[in-house]
Scaffold this motif. Sequence first.
Motif, PDB file in Angstrom:
ATOM      1  N   UNK A   1      37.603  -4.730  44.300  1.00 45.53           N
ATOM      2  CA  UNK A   1      36.554  -3.982  44.991  1.00 45.53           C
ATOM      3  C   UNK A   1      35.380  -3.725  44.061  1.00 45.53           C
ATOM      4  N   UNK A   2      35.234  -4.536  43.032  1.00 44.98           N
ATOM      5  CA  UNK A   2      34.101  -4.440  42.132  1.00 44.98           C
ATOM      6  C   UNK A   2      34.309  -3.480  40.967  1.00 44.98           C
ATOM      7  N   UNK A   3      33.212  -3.064  40.389  1.00 43.49           N
ATOM      8  CA  UNK A   3      33.214  -2.270  39.160  1.00 43.49           C
ATOM      9  C   UNK A   3      34.099  -1.023  39.234  1.00 43.49           C
ATOM     10  N   UNK A   4      33.968  -0.169  40.262  1.00 43.65           N
ATOM     11  CA  UNK A   4      34.796   1.049  40.268  1.00 43.65           C
ATOM     12  C   UNK A   4      36.296   0.737  40.245  1.00 43.65           C
ATOM     13  N   UNK A   5      36.684  -0.331  40.885  1.00 39.73           N
ATOM     14  CA  UNK A   5      38.069  -0.771  40.924  1.00 39.73           C
ATOM     15  C   UNK A   5      38.513  -1.264  39.543  1.00 39.73           C
ATOM     16  N   UNK A   6      37.690  -2.083  38.899  1.00 41.09           N
ATOM     17  CA  UNK A   6      38.060  -2.714  37.634  1.00 41.09           C
ATOM     18  C   UNK A   6      37.983  -1.774  36.442  1.00 41.09           C
ATOM     19  N   UNK A   7      37.023  -0.855  36.446  1.00 39.06           N
ATOM     20  CA  UNK A   7      36.860   0.033  35.288  1.00 39.06           C
ATOM     21  C   UNK A   7      38.023   1.007  35.180  1.00 39.06           C
ATOM     22  N   UNK A   8      38.673   1.287  36.290  1.00 36.82           N
ATOM     23  CA  UNK A   8      39.772   2.266  36.326  1.00 36.82           C
ATOM     24  C   UNK A   8      40.877   1.918  35.322  1.00 36.82           C
ATOM     25  N   UNK A   9      41.266   0.648  35.235  1.00 33.92           N
ATOM     26  CA  UNK A   9      42.343   0.245  34.328  1.00 33.92           C
ATOM     27  C   UNK A   9      41.848  -0.562  33.130  1.00 33.92           C
ATOM     28  N   UNK A  10      40.528  -0.627  32.957  1.00 30.31           N
ATOM     29  CA  UNK A  10      39.964  -1.380  31.831  1.00 30.31           C
ATOM     30  C   UNK A  10      40.229  -0.640  30.521  1.00 30.31           C
ATOM     31  N   UNK A  11      40.224  -1.385  29.441  1.00 26.36           N
ATOM     32  CA  UNK A  11      40.335  -0.783  28.112  1.00 26.36           C
ATOM     33  C   UNK A  11      39.345  -1.473  27.180  1.00 26.36           C
ATOM     34  N   UNK A  12      38.971  -0.769  26.132  1.00 19.46           N
ATOM     35  CA  UNK A  12      38.041  -1.341  25.165  1.00 19.46           C
ATOM     36  C   UNK A  12      38.787  -2.328  24.278  1.00 19.46           C
ATOM     37  N   UNK A  13      38.238  -3.538  24.183  1.00 19.99           N
ATOM     38  CA  UNK A  13      38.860  -4.610  23.408  1.00 19.99           C
ATOM     39  C   UNK A  13      37.783  -5.246  22.535  1.00 19.99           C
ATOM     40  N   UNK A  14      38.130  -5.565  21.304  1.00 24.32           N
ATOM     41  CA  UNK A  14      37.198  -6.250  20.406  1.00 24.32           C
ATOM     42  C   UNK A  14      37.197  -7.739  20.726  1.00 24.32           C
ATOM     43  N   UNK A  15      36.028  -8.239  21.072  1.00 22.41           N
ATOM     44  CA  UNK A  15      35.820  -9.665  21.305  1.00 22.41           C
ATOM     45  C   UNK A  15      34.925 -10.149  20.161  1.00 22.41           C
ATOM     46  N   UNK A  16      35.531 -10.801  19.182  1.00 21.59           N
ATOM     47  CA  UNK A  16      34.784 -11.248  18.004  1.00 21.59           C
ATOM     48  C   UNK A  16      33.948 -10.109  17.419  1.00 21.59           C
ATOM     49  N   UNK A  17      34.557  -8.973  17.209  1.00 22.63           N
ATOM     50  CA  UNK A  17      33.944  -7.791  16.579  1.00 22.63           C
ATOM     51  C   UNK A  17      32.990  -6.994  17.471  1.00 22.63           C
ATOM     52  N   UNK A  18      32.872  -7.353  18.736  1.00 25.07           N
ATOM     53  CA  UNK A  18      32.085  -6.558  19.678  1.00 25.07           C
ATOM     54  C   UNK A  18      33.079  -5.906  20.639  1.00 25.07           C
ATOM     55  N   UNK A  19      33.122  -4.588  20.637  1.00 28.17           N
ATOM     56  CA  UNK A  19      34.066  -3.862  21.482  1.00 28.17           C
ATOM     57  C   UNK A  19      33.457  -3.668  22.860  1.00 28.17           C
ATOM     58  N   UNK A  20      34.166  -4.185  23.877  1.00 25.25           N
ATOM     59  CA  UNK A  20      33.656  -4.127  25.250  1.00 25.25           C
ATOM     60  C   UNK A  20      34.765  -3.703  26.206  1.00 25.25           C
ATOM     61  N   UNK A  21      34.393  -3.045  27.317  1.00 23.00           N
ATOM     62  CA  UNK A  21      35.380  -2.723  28.341  1.00 23.00           C
ATOM     63  C   UNK A  21      35.894  -4.021  28.981  1.00 23.00           C
ATOM     64  N   UNK A  22      37.194  -4.178  28.968  1.00 24.94           N
ATOM     65  CA  UNK A  22      37.819  -5.425  29.418  1.00 24.94           C
ATOM     66  C   UNK A  22      38.812  -5.119  30.530  1.00 24.94           C
TER      67      UNK A  22
END
Length: 167
Positions: free
Chosen positions: A109-130
């Motif tokens: 259901x888009x961003x609100x659905x996905x952000x709920x269980x997302x976690x911050x992960x380092x992608x080649x030293x850039x930490x992003x909500x995944x």
Amino acid sequence: MAGPPRFSPDKILAVLMRHRVDFVLIGGLAALAHGSNIPTLDVDITPNPDVGNLDRLSAALTELEAEVRFGDEALPFSHNGESLANAGVWNLRTVFGDLNISMIPNGTQGYPDLIRDASDVAILDVVVPTSSLADVIRSKQAANRPKDQRVLPVLREILASRHARNT
């Protein structure tokens, strides 16, 4: 842009973070972050659909010199937050490689659905909500494209091994 640029996902993500774009990393790069061994050649995100956030995304796309991918070509386009909101999917080429923006990925259901269980992960030293591994699986299963079908057994195995360790 002359020809496809060298893929540098960390640079794409760094620009998005510098512009304070609220998004969730999805797709193949999120799958890699969760342990997949299937390579990817693009960055996929789902942004927060708030117009102010999409205005920041537009500024980031300007810095990335984003163009619309059309087959093997890339076509310039003008954009702002409102125009970005008017399309469900943007397939773009940037100076650092391909960036796909999906407002409501398959099976979600888009961003609100996905952000709920997302976690911050380092992608080649850039930490992003995944997006969570379960959400990556859910979306790829719903998309049901051949490339998704190839990675799904790997992702399901990773999820099963995590469940087995936690029980």
